[in-house]
Design a protein around this motif. Structure first.
Motif, PDB file in Angstrom:
ATOM      1  N   LYS A 106       0.825  -1.199   0.000  1.00 35.53           N
ATOM      2  CA  LYS A 106       0.000   0.000   0.000  1.00 35.53           C
ATOM      3  C   LYS A 106       0.862   1.253   0.000  1.00 35.53           C
ATOM      4  O   LYS A 106       0.594   2.224  -0.742  1.00 35.53           O
ATOM      5  N   CYS A 119      -7.150  -1.270  -0.405  1.00 37.08           N
ATOM      6  CA  CYS A 119      -6.458  -2.312   0.349  1.00 37.08           C
ATOM      7  C   CYS A 119      -7.075  -3.677   0.069  1.00 37.08           C
ATOM      8  O   CYS A 119      -6.377  -4.697   0.060  1.00 37.08           O
ATOM      9  N   CYS A 320      -3.898   0.986   5.245  1.00 39.72           N
ATOM     10  CA  CYS A 320      -4.805  -0.164   5.327  1.00 39.72           C
ATOM     11  C   CYS A 320      -5.300  -0.447   6.745  1.00 39.72           C
ATOM     12  O   CYS A 320      -6.327  -1.111   6.913  1.00 39.72           O
TER      13      CYS A 320
END
Length: 324
Positions: A106, A119, A320
């Motif tokens: 991410k 995510c 995330c």
């Protein structure tokens, strides 16, 4: 593996398109990000590949995490959210691993194409990549999921290690997955592990009988008892596919055939006629023969589309582990 990528892509992409006419919401498209984040798959794969070199246990960890995410409120990355009473704090999720891998992917994607990739999509891609990198199939991952904003431990109700086939089938059916999907996805345990506390009673005191489960091969009992002694650490992890725990193959299914399933819920797939038929087809023992790799890919595509979030139902998180 490269030689069958194109035909597999066409077969599975066709399956995805077919599913889109029967389910709501419609299936997210393959190649969803296009020019908005053209290198999303290569970035995720690079991070995943490095993580497996550093820690091979991330392979079953990430695959299991994707399963645990999708079976609770759908494939929305809710299992990735941290905090008190989040899904991560539920007992079945305390042993999940690989969060750092998703976080790293991410972070790199936020540099390459900020605010574009969810995510939930990263987790779906990572699950595909770990399977491919340990010798399993590759498949085109439909993309375009949004991240959920809710993550509650009280919502975590996952299939359990002592569930009967009837209960397992019911739980999968509630997610629009059929009996074949159940068997095929359970066979993902070919690269899985489990804590001794989850299954130890089965090898020492099954159903309070004072003896092991009679469906276990007698020669297998002392092998597991030595790895999980009664006075041993209950958190010790044992490979579910004895003899081939790091390779994605059908040896797990052969182990079930030979009474060497570690989990009761897994062994029941062989001792129950309806699921035994599917195991035999996957092993090539019964017509029509099923390709484990192809069927696993198909079932993973189906699972990855459970209750996906769209529109105002979700967001694309900046990190995330927290909602925006």
């Amino acid at each position: 593996m490269v030689s069958f990528l194109l035909p597999l892509f066409l077969v599975l992409a066709g399956a995805v398109a077919t599913q889109a006419t029967h389910h709501s919401p419609p299936s997210p498209p393959v190649g969803y990000y296009g020019s908005s984040c053209w290198n999303v798959e290569s970035i995720v794969r690079s991070v995943v590949q490095s993580s497996l070199v550093a820690n091979p246990a991330n392979a079953p960890g990430i695959l299991r995490m994707h399963f645990h995410d999708c079976f609770v409120q759908g494939c929305d990355g809710s299992v990735l959210l941290a905090g008190p009473n989040s899904e991560r704090t539920a007992i079945p999720n305390l042993t999940l691993r690989g969060f750092n891998v998703i976080d790293e992917a991410k972070s790199k994607l936020e540099i390459a194409c900020p605010g574009k990739v969810s995510c939930a999509d990263i987790l779906a891609l990572a699950a595909r990549d770990v399977v491919d990198l340990v010798g399993g199939p590759w498949w085109p991952v439909p993309l375009g999921r949004l991240d959920g904003r809710v993550s509650l431990a009280s919502n975590v109700d996952l299939p359990g290690p002592t569930d009967s086939v009837a209960v397992q089938t019911q739980r999968f059916a509630a997610k629009n997955l059929n009996t074949q999907d159940l068997v095929v996805l359970a066979a993902g345990h070919t690269i899985g592990t489990a804590s001794c506390i989850v299954f130890r009673d089965r090898f020492f005191n099954y159903d309070n009988t004072g003896n092991p489960d009679p469906t276990i091969a007698p020669s297998f009992v002392p092998q597991i008892q030595s790895q999980c002694p009664l006075n041993g650490n209950p958190a010790t992890r044992v490979v579910l596919d004895t003899g081939s725990g790091n390779q994605f193959d059908t040896s797990y299914l052969n182990n079930l055939r030979n009474g060497r399933g570690v989990l009761e819920s897994d062994q029941l797939l062989w001792t129950t006629p309806a699921t035994r038929l599917i195991v035999e087809q996957l092993l090539g023992l019964r017509f029509p023969v099923l390709s484990f790799g192809l069927e696993f890919a198909r079932s993973m595509i189906k699972m990855s589309q459970i209750e996906i979030k769209r529109g105002l139902d979700g967001e694309i998180r900046r990190v995330c582990s927290a909602v925006n």
